[in-house]
Design a protein around this motif. Structure first.
Motif, mmCIF file in Angstrom:
data_model
loop_
_atom_site.group_PDB
_atom_site.id
_atom_site.type_symbol
_atom_site.label_atom_id
_atom_site.label_comp_id
_atom_site.label_asym_id
_atom_site.label_seq_id
_atom_site.Cartn_x
_atom_site.Cartn_y
_atom_site.Cartn_z
ATOM 1 N N PRO A 133 -7.606 -8.633 14.135
ATOM 2 C CA PRO A 133 -7.109 -9.665 12.998
ATOM 3 C C PRO A 133 -6.640 -10.681 13.654
ATOM 4 C CG PRO A 133 -6.316 -7.348 12.766
ATOM 5 C CD PRO A 133 -6.802 -7.274 14.236
ATOM 6 N N ARG B 198 -15.293 -14.084 9.770
ATOM 7 C CA ARG B 198 -14.320 -13.830 8.751
ATOM 8 C C ARG B 198 -14.303 -15.272 7.990
ATOM 9 N NH1 ARG B 198 -8.177 -13.442 11.468
ATOM 10 N NH2 ARG B 198 -7.285 -12.745 9.713
ATOM 11 N N HIS B 199 -14.286 -15.100 6.750
ATOM 12 C CA HIS B 199 -14.171 -16.112 5.888
ATOM 13 C C HIS B 199 -13.285 -15.978 4.443
ATOM 14 C CE1 HIS B 199 -16.872 -14.572 2.619
ATOM 15 N NE2 HIS B 199 -17.424 -13.827 3.841
ATOM 16 N N GLY B 200 -12.872 -17.422 4.265
ATOM 17 C CA GLY B 200 -11.812 -17.340 2.967
ATOM 18 C C GLY B 200 -12.629 -18.352 2.120
ATOM 19 N N ILE B 201 -11.713 -18.732 1.162
ATOM 20 C CA ILE B 201 -12.372 -19.924 0.251
ATOM 21 C C ILE B 201 -12.444 -21.126 1.083
ATOM 22 C CG2 ILE B 201 -11.612 -21.251 -1.838
ATOM 23 C CD1 ILE B 201 -10.746 -18.776 -2.920
ATOM 24 N N PHE C 234 1.590 2.664 3.587
ATOM 25 C CA PHE C 234 2.497 1.794 4.287
ATOM 26 C C PHE C 234 3.985 1.904 3.761
ATOM 27 C CE2 PHE C 234 5.001 -2.235 3.733
ATOM 28 C CZ PHE C 234 5.609 -2.311 5.001
ATOM 29 N N ALA D 88 -6.972 -14.541 14.797
ATOM 30 C CA ALA D 88 -7.780 -15.298 14.836
ATOM 31 C C ALA D 88 -8.175 -15.825 16.274
ATOM 32 C CB ALA D 88 -7.703 -16.468 14.126
ATOM 33 N N ARG E 136 0.923 -1.111 0.014
ATOM 34 C CA ARG E 136 0.033 0.051 0.164
ATOM 35 C C ARG E 136 0.858 1.257 0.030
ATOM 36 N NH1 ARG E 136 -2.362 1.152 4.642
ATOM 37 N NH2 ARG E 136 -1.029 -0.439 5.799
ATOM 38 N N GLU F 78 -17.961 0.115 4.050
ATOM 39 C CA GLU F 78 -18.140 -1.032 4.922
ATOM 40 C C GLU F 78 -17.890 -0.765 6.629
ATOM 41 O OE1 GLU F 78 -15.872 -4.225 3.613
ATOM 42 O OE2 GLU F 78 -17.533 -4.855 1.933
ATOM 43 N N SER G 72 -11.608 -21.575 4.376
ATOM 44 C CA SER G 72 -11.675 -21.607 6.063
ATOM 45 C C SER G 72 -12.794 -20.372 6.424
ATOM 46 C CB SER G 72 -10.210 -21.033 6.688
ATOM 47 O OG SER G 72 -9.925 -19.695 6.140
ATOM 48 N N VAL H 165 -14.017 -18.323 10.178
ATOM 49 C CA VAL H 165 -14.113 -18.087 11.692
ATOM 50 C C VAL H 165 -15.760 -17.912 12.168
ATOM 51 C CG1 VAL H 165 -13.401 -16.985 13.714
ATOM 52 C CG2 VAL H 165 -11.985 -17.207 11.907
#
Lengths: 190, 411
Positions: B195, B283-286, B60, B197, B57, B360, B288, B290
């Motif tokens: 962030p 939280r979700h990914g492809i 950053f 988990a 970024r 969001e 996984s 939470v």
């Protein structure tokens, strides 16, 4: 190479502009390497900074004994990534696909389709060995040569080529299994 | 062609690609007339192109560069003033966040160590208080990594609380900004912990949240003591701070409870055990997600009913893995219960003024809430207007809006 050697020697002698040039030249490569290894952009940012602070601290001890500076720097990056996994308490790499749906964790520098492919790649990387992940990150993200990668990983160039071959084979299979179109078509010429 | 030869050819073609010669790479593979080699190069090229597109970024990059230069300057041991004039001049103007910290550092260098030491005990509205705050900004700037940043926010919250207590014991009125700063430090600490988990960094999370809970409890005690003896005019100004403090306390306590339950859960659920769990998806990914305090993973055999989305509830059947996560055999996704409960999490109805509406994340009276595609929005909420919110506090302390009702509040 010779130019880099001069830069490193000037940086070792306390020349800030030389250190700055080394930083500018390696910063994006180190970031790309780290983000592919840890998966989470926020964590990758922290680790990338730690790598360069460590570089500053330790550059005086670096000696040209045949290994290029890049191998030394990426060895630091590798150690920082390992430290990160250890700190997480399980000695295992982080789940690479976690956080991809969270805007705060997504890599804003990628467009939506690329982000989708990146998530697929991160998920596929979970299915290959740590050494294969390492070789993919060093070769494709950091852009290191076989010789440099071999120095970072402490393996022979032949072993690196074999590892790279098996990693690409495994990733192609895993991506196809997931129904991904990444790398399945002939589109590699920009 | 055997595997060794293919590895060699692939490596040569890749070198050509990495050197920016895709045509050469292609020619090389084509000349081998080996379809498998061609396919592998396609995959390698796509991965390489994708990886090369990743860039840090801009914000950053600028901040990291500034920190690097500061570290460099510290090593060079040159006179401070010259060092800073050189480096501030060289940096990109887009780097606002660190610029304020850098300016603070210059101010502190100019003020000298004795002044900074004296400023550390100053209170709001005193002459040296800006020096104290500038010193804090510099400390915050150099806190790199999640843990140091959380510790920094905890120290900041503790300092603001001490200031409040000292003002109270001296019979002096606390400025409203002090309450806002106290809430902001809590907010930031919770956001930094988010962030991680639930099954990771548990010890750090628990310690940080316990400390925050302690600070919040003392903050509320102090505010209530002030309220009890304040004049009606001051009482009215204290009410929002007390309300905000109560919400902060709820968030921190909910997050702490989750961490402690997760710890207990991880201790009792041995690897290999078949378990049934449910929780709000945070939280979700492809592969996984939470759900509540649980980290859930999928594989090709997982039966998935519904699409996991933030704010939905996941009901999971699976097997506990050695790392404490659950490999799901079945995941059913459903909306949160309409009877005022979101999964296992309690909901809260609050009325607040909307300060900002990002895609969001909205700001309400100094708090940030998550607004997702699952958030039901009634009426036409706008910045500056009031609305009624049905919210739930996620296990990591973030606030998720389930319902926003702008029509419930007359304009």
């Amino acid at each position: 190479m010779q130019q880099e050697r001069q830069l490193v020697e000037r940086a070792q002698a306390g020349d800030a502009s030389a250190a700055g040039l080394l930083y500018e030249s390696y910063f994006p490569k180190v970031y790309r390497y780290v983000v592919l290894r840890v998966g989470e952009p926020a964590t990758a940012e922290d680790i990338t900074e730690e790598v360069f602070l460590k570089m500053l601290e330790a550059i005086g001890s670096f000696r040209f004994t045949g290994a290029p500076f890049s191998s030394w720097l990426f060895r630091i990056a590798h150690n920082k990534v390992i430290d990160h996994h250890r700190r997480r308490g399980k000695g295992q790499p982080a789940p690479l696909d976690e956080g991809i749906s969270a805007p705060a964790n997504a890599d804003p520098a990628l467009g939506a389709p690329a982000r989708f492919h990146f998530a697929e790649l991160r998920a596929a990387l979970q299915g290959v060995t740590a050494a294969q992940q390492q070789v993919v990150a060093l070769r494709f993200a950091a852009g290191l040569s076989i010789a440099e990668t071999s120095r970072v990983m402490g393996r022979s160039p032949g072993a690196i080529k074999a590892l790279q071959h098996s990693a690409v084979q495994a990733l192609r299979r895993l991506l196809a299994k997931r129904g991904s179109d990444l790398g399945q078509t002939e589109d590699y010429e920009r | 062609m055997n595997a060794k030869e293919r590895a060699q050819r692939l490596s040569e073609s890749l070198d050509a690609l990495l050197e920016g010669q895709p045509a050469a790479a292609r020619r090389q593979t084509a000349s081998e007339a080996d379809p498998e080699l061609g396919q592998l190069l396609q995959t390698a090229a796509a991965i390489q192109r994708l990886a090369q597109d990743i860039s840090p970024r801009a914000e950053f990059k600028a901040a990291a560069r500034a920190r690097f230069l500061v570290a460099l300057a510290q090593r060079r041991r040159e006179p401070a003033a010259r060092r800073w004039s050189l480096e501030l001049g060289a940096l990109h103007p887009a780097s606002r966040p660190w610029l304020s910290a850098a300016a603070s550092l210059v101010l502190l260098l100019a003020a000298g160590a004795g002044t900074v030491g004296a400023a550390s005990s100053s209170l709001p509205q005193e002459a040296l208080y800006p020096v104290k705050r500038a010193s804090e900004r510099v400390q915050g700037f150099f806190a790199v990594g999640a843990e140091p940043r959380v510790r920094f926010q905890l120290r900041t919250a503790e300092r603001r609380l001490q200031e409040l207590l000292r003002l109270q014991s001296g019979g002096r009125e606390a400025p409203p900004a002090l309450f806002a700063d106290l809430g902001q430090a809590t907010d930031r600490a919770v956001a930094l912990l988010a962030p991680l988990a639930p099954d990771q960094g548990l010890q750090i999370k628990e310690e940080a949240l316990q400390k925050l809970a302690e600070v919040n409890a003392r903050r509320q005690e102090t505010l209530l003591a002030l309220l009890a003896r304040a004049e009606p005019r001051v009482q009215a100004s204290l009410a929002p701070a007390i309300g905000s403090g109560a919400l902060d306390a709820q968030r921190v306590n909910a997050a702490l409870r989750t961490v402690q339950e997760t710890k207990a859960g991880l201790q009792v659920s041995s690897p290999g055990a078949q378990v049934q769990r449910s929780g709000l998806i945070t939280r979700h990914g492809i592969r996984s997600l939470v759900a509540g305090p649980h980290s859930i993973r999928f594989d090709d055999d997982t039966r998935l009913e519904g699409t996991p989305e933030l704010g939905q509830v996941a009901e999971v059947v699976g097997v506990v893995q050695p790392d404490g996560s659950i490999l799901a055999s079945q995941v059913r996704v459903r909306p949160p219960s309409p009877d005022g409960r979101a999964g296992e999490l309690p909901t809260h109805r609050v009325r607040a003024t909307i300060e900002a509406m990002e895609p969001e994340a909205w700001s309400l009276d100094g708090h940030t809430i998550l607004v997702t595609a699952n958030t039901l929005i009634l009426g036409a909420p706008a910045v500056g207007s009031q609305a009624e919110f049905l919210v739930t506090i996620l296990p990591d302390g973030r606030i998720l809006a389930l319902l926003i009702d702008a029509a419930a509040v007359p304009r």
